[in-house]
Scaffold this motif. Structure first.
Motif, PDB file in Angstrom:
ATOM      1  N   LEU A 337      13.318   4.041 100.709  1.00  0.00           N
ATOM      2  CA  LEU A 337      12.314   3.432 101.580  1.00  0.00           C
ATOM      3  C   LEU A 337      12.403   1.911 101.532  1.00  0.00           C
ATOM      4  CD1 LEU A 337       9.677   3.753 103.325  1.00  0.00           C
ATOM      5  CD2 LEU A 337       8.419   3.732 101.168  1.00  0.00           C
ATOM      6  N   THR A 338      12.550   1.372 100.326  1.00  0.00           N
ATOM      7  CA  THR A 338      12.606  -0.088 100.156  1.00  0.00           C
ATOM      8  C   THR A 338      13.978  -0.648 100.511  1.00  0.00           C
ATOM      9  OG1 THR A 338      10.992   0.082  98.363  1.00  0.00           O
ATOM     10  CG2 THR A 338      12.272  -1.953  98.498  1.00  0.00           C
ATOM     11  N   LYS A 339      15.008  -0.017  99.962  1.00  0.00           N
ATOM     12  CA  LYS A 339      16.364  -0.532 100.119  1.00  0.00           C
ATOM     13  C   LYS A 339      16.784  -0.600 101.580  1.00  0.00           C
ATOM     14  CE  LYS A 339      21.126   0.419  98.685  1.00  0.00           C
ATOM     15  NZ  LYS A 339      22.022   1.337  97.921  1.00  0.00           N
ATOM     16  N   LYS A 340      16.336   0.366 102.373  1.00  0.00           N
ATOM     17  CA  LYS A 340      16.809   0.439 103.756  1.00  0.00           C
ATOM     18  C   LYS A 340      15.781  -0.072 104.760  1.00  0.00           C
ATOM     19  CE  LYS A 340      20.248   3.848 102.636  1.00  0.00           C
ATOM     20  NZ  LYS A 340      21.032   5.031 103.015  1.00  0.00           N
ATOM     21  N   ASN A 341      14.745  -0.727 104.257  1.00  0.00           N
ATOM     22  CA  ASN A 341      13.763  -1.402 105.112  1.00  0.00           C
ATOM     23  C   ASN A 341      13.133  -0.439 106.115  1.00  0.00           C
ATOM     24  OD1 ASN A 341      12.244  -3.567 106.103  1.00  0.00           O
ATOM     25  ND2 ASN A 341      13.795  -4.092 107.640  1.00  0.00           N
ATOM     26  N   LEU A 342      12.659   0.705 105.598  1.00  0.00           N
ATOM     27  CA  LEU A 342      12.049   1.710 106.454  1.00  0.00           C
ATOM     28  C   LEU A 342      10.542   1.489 106.550  1.00  0.00           C
ATOM     29  CD1 LEU A 342      13.860   4.892 105.053  1.00  0.00           C
ATOM     30  CD2 LEU A 342      14.662   3.282 106.796  1.00  0.00           C
ATOM     31  N   ASP A 343       9.954   2.012 107.617  1.00  0.00           N
ATOM     32  CA  ASP A 343       8.501   2.012 107.737  1.00  0.00           C
ATOM     33  C   ASP A 343       7.901   3.256 107.085  1.00  0.00           C
ATOM     34  OD1 ASP A 343       7.920  -0.380 109.536  1.00  0.00           O
ATOM     35  OD2 ASP A 343       9.481   0.666 110.657  1.00  0.00           O
ATOM     36  N   ALA A 344       8.683   4.344 107.061  1.00  0.00           N
ATOM     37  CA  ALA A 344       8.242   5.569 106.412  1.00  0.00           C
ATOM     38  C   ALA A 344       9.462   6.402 106.070  1.00  0.00           C
ATOM     39  CB  ALA A 344       7.302   6.363 107.316  1.00  0.00           C
ATOM     40  N   ILE A 345       9.285   7.294 105.094  1.00  0.00           N
ATOM     41  CA  ILE A 345      10.359   8.208 104.728  1.00  0.00           C
ATOM     42  C   ILE A 345       9.756   9.583 104.474  1.00  0.00           C
ATOM     43  CG2 ILE A 345      10.299   7.735 102.238  1.00  0.00           C
ATOM     44  CD1 ILE A 345      13.447   7.832 102.419  1.00  0.00           C
ATOM     45  N   VAL A 346      10.478  10.599 104.913  1.00  0.00           N
ATOM     46  CA  VAL A 346      10.054  11.987 104.719  1.00  0.00           C
ATOM     47  C   VAL A 346      10.901  12.564 103.591  1.00  0.00           C
ATOM     48  CG1 VAL A 346       9.768  14.252 105.772  1.00  0.00           C
ATOM     49  CG2 VAL A 346       9.453  12.184 107.151  1.00  0.00           C
ATOM     50  N   MET A 347      10.248  12.938 102.503  1.00  0.00           N
ATOM     51  CA  MET A 347      10.937  13.411 101.310  1.00  0.00           C
ATOM     52  C   MET A 347      10.851  14.928 101.236  1.00  0.00           C
ATOM     53  SD  MET A 347       9.689  12.788  97.424  1.00  0.00           S
ATOM     54  CE  MET A 347       8.478  14.094  97.606  1.00  0.00           C
ATOM     55  N   ASN A 348      12.004  15.586 101.075  1.00  0.00           N
ATOM     56  CA  ASN A 348      11.962  17.037 100.868  1.00  0.00           C
ATOM     57  C   ASN A 348      13.026  17.464  99.871  1.00  0.00           C
ATOM     58  OD1 ASN A 348      13.914  16.499 102.912  1.00  0.00           O
ATOM     59  ND2 ASN A 348      13.916  18.641 103.484  1.00  0.00           N
ATOM     60  N   ASP A 349      12.719  18.521  99.148  1.00  0.00           N
ATOM     61  CA  ASP A 349      13.584  19.050  98.096  1.00  0.00           C
ATOM     62  C   ASP A 349      14.423  20.179  98.679  1.00  0.00           C
ATOM     63  OD1 ASP A 349      14.796  20.094  95.881  1.00  0.00           O
ATOM     64  OD2 ASP A 349      12.951  20.526  94.778  1.00  0.00           O
ATOM     65  N   VAL A 350      15.663  19.859  99.049  1.00  0.00           N
ATOM     66  CA  VAL A 350      16.511  20.873  99.670  1.00  0.00           C
ATOM     67  C   VAL A 350      17.121  21.818  98.643  1.00  0.00           C
ATOM     68  CG1 VAL A 350      17.048  19.498 101.704  1.00  0.00           C
ATOM     69  CG2 VAL A 350      18.484  19.278  99.668  1.00  0.00           C
ATOM     70  N   GLY A 351      16.853  21.568  97.366  1.00  0.00           N
ATOM     71  CA  GLY A 351      17.288  22.492  96.342  1.00  0.00           C
ATOM     72  C   GLY A 351      16.446  23.751  96.301  1.00  0.00           C
ATOM     73  N   ASN A 352      15.258  23.686  96.890  1.00  0.00           N
ATOM     74  CA  ASN A 352      14.372  24.840  96.985  1.00  0.00           C
ATOM     75  C   ASN A 352      14.849  25.716  98.134  1.00  0.00           C
ATOM     76  OD1 ASN A 352      12.306  26.671  97.398  1.00  0.00           O
ATOM     77  ND2 ASN A 352      10.664  25.172  97.128  1.00  0.00           N
ATOM     78  N   LYS A 353      15.342  26.925  97.834  1.00  0.00           N
ATOM     79  CA  LYS A 353      15.932  27.779  98.864  1.00  0.00           C
ATOM     80  C   LYS A 353      14.922  28.209  99.923  1.00  0.00           C
ATOM     81  CE  LYS A 353      19.685  29.558  95.977  1.00  0.00           C
ATOM     82  NZ  LYS A 353      20.332  30.769  95.392  1.00  0.00           N
ATOM     83  N   GLU A 354      13.630  28.222  99.576  1.00  0.00           N
ATOM     84  CA  GLU A 354      12.621  28.638 100.548  1.00  0.00           C
ATOM     85  C   GLU A 354      12.420  27.585 101.640  1.00  0.00           C
ATOM     86  OE1 GLU A 354       9.001  29.669  98.647  1.00  0.00           O
ATOM     87  OE2 GLU A 354       9.856  31.335  97.509  1.00  0.00           O
TER      88      GLU A 354
END
Length: 397
Positions: A337-354
């Motif tokens: 979020l900080t490094k790439k100068n974003l206004d927002a970031i959507v975080m998701n755990d793709v390791g969760n198979k569900e």
């Protein structure tokens, strides 16, 4: 909110046609300009004269009855409408729309319109539950058609169950709510990237990832439903793009970067949900590579970081990135979020198979640059997309 709106009401043949008469009256009283298009079966229940008297507009019934020789009637109607409502929508007309059939004026006009279409089903409870009807409605929903759910109660056939056309007052309230909800996004230009990229090694092999594109396509549909002018840049996926979305198909990371550069400057909101390859083969071979012993080494080189580019180059755009991680998810997301100068970031755990790449479900946390955190619990990607668009709307306001 409906004052001055141009509403095309499509009426198909069912006993609930009498409610369409009341709906025409309610819409007219709300200040809308209503034009009615009837199927031949609808005319078996109510005459066109009834709708003409209430709407104070000509009623359309025949594709070949051109009332103005300077215009093609069904194209003119399709372009005229701000929104289209099909009420009642029988199982027959729903099936025709889903199948792309255009054998009367109603279905021909529906294929031509770019306006949002609201479908209000009305039928016997067993018909409503039939797998073919369910599949047709699911297809239309995926294409961006909107449904006004039928109510439960006593049906004309004598059964009690779901299939009763929603009351006219409720339909008007819903349309007013939709109009109000969408008004803030009218005229806004939204760019969304989706899916994976394919990085060619030779004519028969490529490197890619597991991204299905489902989240990005759901976001495109949700933004379109809010009234935005959406451009969807997509890598290769097995999905049909939503209707009323400008669709741009790409293959490689370089292709996607070229298209993003072409479109991003005019955008108000950019959502980069695509899973773009970080590396691509340094050499793309013209002929299929042959076996070379027990192992093979392939030299890879970095692709352009599209999100980094957008963060550095943005001026007025609201920029949203995605952090699909398998470990230390929150730390990586905050850093990105900080490094790439974003206004927002959507975080998701793709390791969760569900809730992984191929799943229809997702569970995310949305972080904004001013420190807000909003958790969106596990739900369908369609519902998650709607929630993300609503959160962006709050930030923009």
């Amino acid at each position: 909110m409906l004052k001055g709106k141009k509403i095309l009401l499509g009426v198909s043949g069912g006993i609930a046609v009498y409610k369409a008469v009341a709906l025409t009256s309610k819409l007219t009283q709300a200040g809308a300009e209503v034009k009615v298009l009837m199927t031949s079966h609808a005319q078996e229940f109510v005459t066109p004269l009834t709708f003409q008297a209430i709407s104070r507009n000509p009623v359309y019934t025949d594709t070949f009855d051109e009332k103005d020789s300077k215009k093609i009637a069904h194209i003119d109607l399709a372009d005229w409408a701000d929104m289209v409502i099909i009420a009642p929508a029988t199982a027959n007309v729903i099936g025709k729309i889903a199948g792309g059939i255009a054998d009367d004026m109603l279905t021909t006009t529906l294929l031509a319109t770019q306006a949002p279409v609201y479908i209000a089903p009305a039928m016997n409870v067993h018909m409503y539950q039939h797998p073919a009807v369910i599949q047709n409605m699911q297809s239309l929903d995926a294409w961006g058609y909107r449904f006004i759910e039928p109510g439960e109660g006593y049906l004309a056939c004598g059964y009690v169950g779901k299939g009763r056309l929603e009351e006219p007052e409720k339909m008007v309230e819903l349309l007013e709510s939709e109009t109000n909800r969408c008004s803030g996004w009218q005229g806004k230009k939204v760019l969304i990237t989706a899916g994976p990229t394919r990085e060619a090694l030779d004519p028969v092999r490529y490197f890619t990832n597991y991204s299905s594109g489902k989240m990005g396509y759901a976001l495109a549909q949700a933004a379109m439903e809010q009234g935005a002018d959406v451009t969807l840049i997509s890598g290769p996926v097995h999905l049909s793009p939503p209707q009323r979305v400008q669709f741009v198909k790409v293959n490689s990371a370089a292709d996607m970067f070229d298209k993003v550069k072409q479109y991003y400057q005019d955008m108000d909101v950019i959502i980069k949900s695509a899973a773009v390859a970080d590396y691509t083969p340094a050499i793309v071979h013209n002929q299929k590579l042959k076996k070379q012993g027990s192992s093979m080494t392939i030299e890879m080189e970095r692709t352009t970081d599209i999100l980094q580019f957008l963060g550095e180059e943005k001026t007025h755009q609201y920029l949203v990135g995605f952090a699909a991680e398998t470990d230390n998810v929150m730390d990586y997301a905050k850093s990105k979020l900080t490094k790439k100068n974003l206004d927002a970031i959507v975080m998701n755990d793709v390791g969760n198979k569900e809730i992984g790449f191929a799943s229809d479900q997702n569970e995310v946390v949305v972080l904004t640059k001013d420190g807000k955190e909003q958790s969106l619990p596990q739900s369908s990607k369609k519902d998650i997309a709607k929630a993300i668009i609503q959160l962006i709307d709050k930030e923009l306001r």
